[in-house]
Design a protein around this motif. Structure first.
Motif, PDB file in Angstrom:
ATOM      1  N   LEU A 108      17.317 -20.584   5.462  1.00 13.55           N
ATOM      2  CA  LEU A 108      17.895 -19.236   5.430  1.00 13.55           C
ATOM      3  C   LEU A 108      16.971 -18.283   6.164  1.00 13.55           C
ATOM      4  O   LEU A 108      15.745 -18.371   6.048  1.00 13.55           O
ATOM      5  N   ASP A 109      17.546 -17.379   6.914  1.00 11.88           N
ATOM      6  CA  ASP A 109      16.760 -16.380   7.634  1.00 11.88           C
ATOM      7  C   ASP A 109      16.505 -15.209   6.700  1.00 11.88           C
ATOM      8  O   ASP A 109      17.422 -14.515   6.281  1.00 11.88           O
ATOM      9  N   ARG A 110      15.260 -14.996   6.370  1.00 12.01           N
ATOM     10  CA  ARG A 110      14.864 -13.926   5.449  1.00 12.01           C
ATOM     11  C   ARG A 110      14.348 -12.689   6.172  1.00 12.01           C
ATOM     12  O   ARG A 110      13.851 -11.766   5.532  1.00 12.01           O
ATOM     13  N   THR A 111      14.442 -12.645   7.490  1.00 11.47           N
ATOM     14  CA  THR A 111      13.912 -11.493   8.221  1.00 11.47           C
ATOM     15  C   THR A 111      14.680 -10.219   7.900  1.00 11.47           C
ATOM     16  O   THR A 111      14.092  -9.138   7.882  1.00 11.47           O
ATOM     17  N   PHE A 112      15.981 -10.342   7.631  1.00 11.18           N
ATOM     18  CA  PHE A 112      16.765  -9.148   7.298  1.00 11.18           C
ATOM     19  C   PHE A 112      16.311  -8.570   5.958  1.00 11.18           C
ATOM     20  O   PHE A 112      16.197  -7.356   5.801  1.00 11.18           O
ATOM     21  N   ASP A 113      16.053  -9.444   4.991  1.00  9.33           N
ATOM     22  CA  ASP A 113      15.553  -8.997   3.681  1.00  9.33           C
ATOM     23  C   ASP A 113      14.191  -8.326   3.833  1.00  9.33           C
ATOM     24  O   ASP A 113      13.916  -7.304   3.215  1.00  9.33           O
ATOM     25  N   ARG A 117      13.103  -4.473   3.023  1.00 15.73           N
ATOM     26  CA  ARG A 117      11.985  -4.173   2.131  1.00 15.73           C
ATOM     27  C   ARG A 117      11.000  -3.217   2.802  1.00 15.73           C
ATOM     28  O   ARG A 117      10.561  -2.230   2.194  1.00 15.73           O
ATOM     29  N   ILE A 118      10.696  -3.456   4.066  1.00 12.46           N
ATOM     30  CA  ILE A 118       9.768  -2.579   4.792  1.00 12.46           C
ATOM     31  C   ILE A 118      10.383  -1.195   4.969  1.00 12.46           C
ATOM     32  O   ILE A 118       9.712  -0.171   4.808  1.00 12.46           O
ATOM     33  N   ALA A 120      12.526   0.250   2.992  1.00  9.01           N
ATOM     34  CA  ALA A 120      12.471   0.922   1.689  1.00  9.01           C
ATOM     35  C   ALA A 120      11.061   1.446   1.413  1.00  9.01           C
ATOM     36  O   ALA A 120      10.897   2.548   0.880  1.00  9.01           O
ATOM     37  N   LEU A 121      10.058   0.666   1.781  1.00  6.32           N
ATOM     38  CA  LEU A 121       8.673   1.125   1.591  1.00  6.32           C
ATOM     39  C   LEU A 121       8.398   2.373   2.428  1.00  6.32           C
ATOM     40  O   LEU A 121       7.749   3.319   1.961  1.00  6.32           O
ATOM     41  N   LEU A 122       8.869   2.390   3.659  1.00  2.00           N
ATOM     42  CA  LEU A 122       8.624   3.542   4.532  1.00  2.00           C
ATOM     43  C   LEU A 122       9.362   4.801   4.080  1.00  2.00           C
ATOM     44  O   LEU A 122       8.941   5.911   4.385  1.00  2.00           O
ATOM     45  N   ARG A 123      10.448   4.626   3.331  1.00  2.00           N
ATOM     46  CA  ARG A 123      11.209   5.781   2.837  1.00  2.00           C
ATOM     47  C   ARG A 123      10.658   6.344   1.536  1.00  2.00           C
ATOM     48  O   ARG A 123      11.086   7.408   1.096  1.00  2.00           O
ATOM     49  N   ARG A 124       9.729   5.645   0.917  1.00  2.00           N
ATOM     50  CA  ARG A 124       9.139   6.156  -0.322  1.00  2.00           C
ATOM     51  C   ARG A 124       8.437   7.478  -0.029  1.00  2.00           C
ATOM     52  O   ARG A 124       7.795   7.649   1.008  1.00  2.00           O
ATOM     53  N   PRO A 125       8.514   8.447  -0.949  1.00  2.00           N
ATOM     54  CA  PRO A 125       7.921   9.769  -0.707  1.00  2.00           C
ATOM     55  C   PRO A 125       6.421   9.730  -0.443  1.00  2.00           C
ATOM     56  O   PRO A 125       5.930  10.435   0.445  1.00  2.00           O
TER      57      PRO A 125
END
Length: 134
Positions: A108-113, A117-118, A120-125
Motif C-alpha cells: 500500500l502506498d502510504r505517501t498520501f497519509d 499528517r505533515i 496537519a502538523l503545519l496547520r497547527r497554531p
C-alpha cells in the motif's frame, strides 16, 4: 551484517535504468488493472491506482505501490493483488521486453497519509506561529 544495495551505500539513489524499467512496469500494471481481465472477482472492476514501482538494481525484484480509489477495502484488495502477483508477473514478462520477468511485490502506498499528517502538523497554531516568524 545486512547487505545494502550499492545505491544505498553511495547515496546516489536509483539508476536511470531502474527508474525507466519501474515506470514501464507501472504503466503495464495500470493497463492490466484497467482492463480487468483478472480471474479474481475481487480485482475485476476495482479502481486501483499504481502510484510507483521500485525496481532492484538487478531488475529481478519490483515493489509496486498501489492505492485503492478512496482508500476503500485496502486490506482486501491488497490481499487480492498479492494472490494475483504471479499472473501480473507473467503478463509484465510478456510485454516488458526484459530478460527476466521481475518478481512483483505489492504494498500500500502510504505517501498520501504521510502528506496529510505533515499538512496537519503545519496547520497547527503553534507551528504556524513559528513559520510566520521566519
Amino acid at each position: 551484517m545486512s547487505r545494502r544495495r550499492s545505491s544505498e551505500r553511495d547515496g546516489r539513489g536509483h539508476s536511470q535504468r531502474q527508474l525507466r524499467v519501474g515506470e514501464e512496469i507501472r504503466h503495464l500494471l495500470a493497463d492490466l488493472i484497467e482492463r480487468g481481465n483478472m480471474r479474481d472477482p475481487e480485482l475485476r472492476g476495482a479502481s486501483i491506482t499504481v502510484t510507483a514501482v521500485d525496481v532492484s538494481p538487478d531488475l529481478r525484484n519490483a515493489t509496486a505501490f498501489v492505492m485503492p480509489l478512496g482508500g476503500v477495502d485496502e486490506a482486501r484488495l491488497l490481499a487480492a493483488m498479492r494472490r494475483a502477483a504471479p499472473w501480473f508477473r507473467a503478463r509484465v514478462g510478456e510485454r516488458a521486453g526484459l530478460r527476466y520477468a521481475p518478481e512483483i511485490r505489492f504494498e500500500l502506498d502510504r505517501t498520501f497519509d504521510e502528506a496529510d499528517r505533515i499538512g496537519a502538523l503545519l496547520r497547527r497554531p503553534d507551528v504556524a506561529r513559528d513559520i510566520e516568524e521566519e
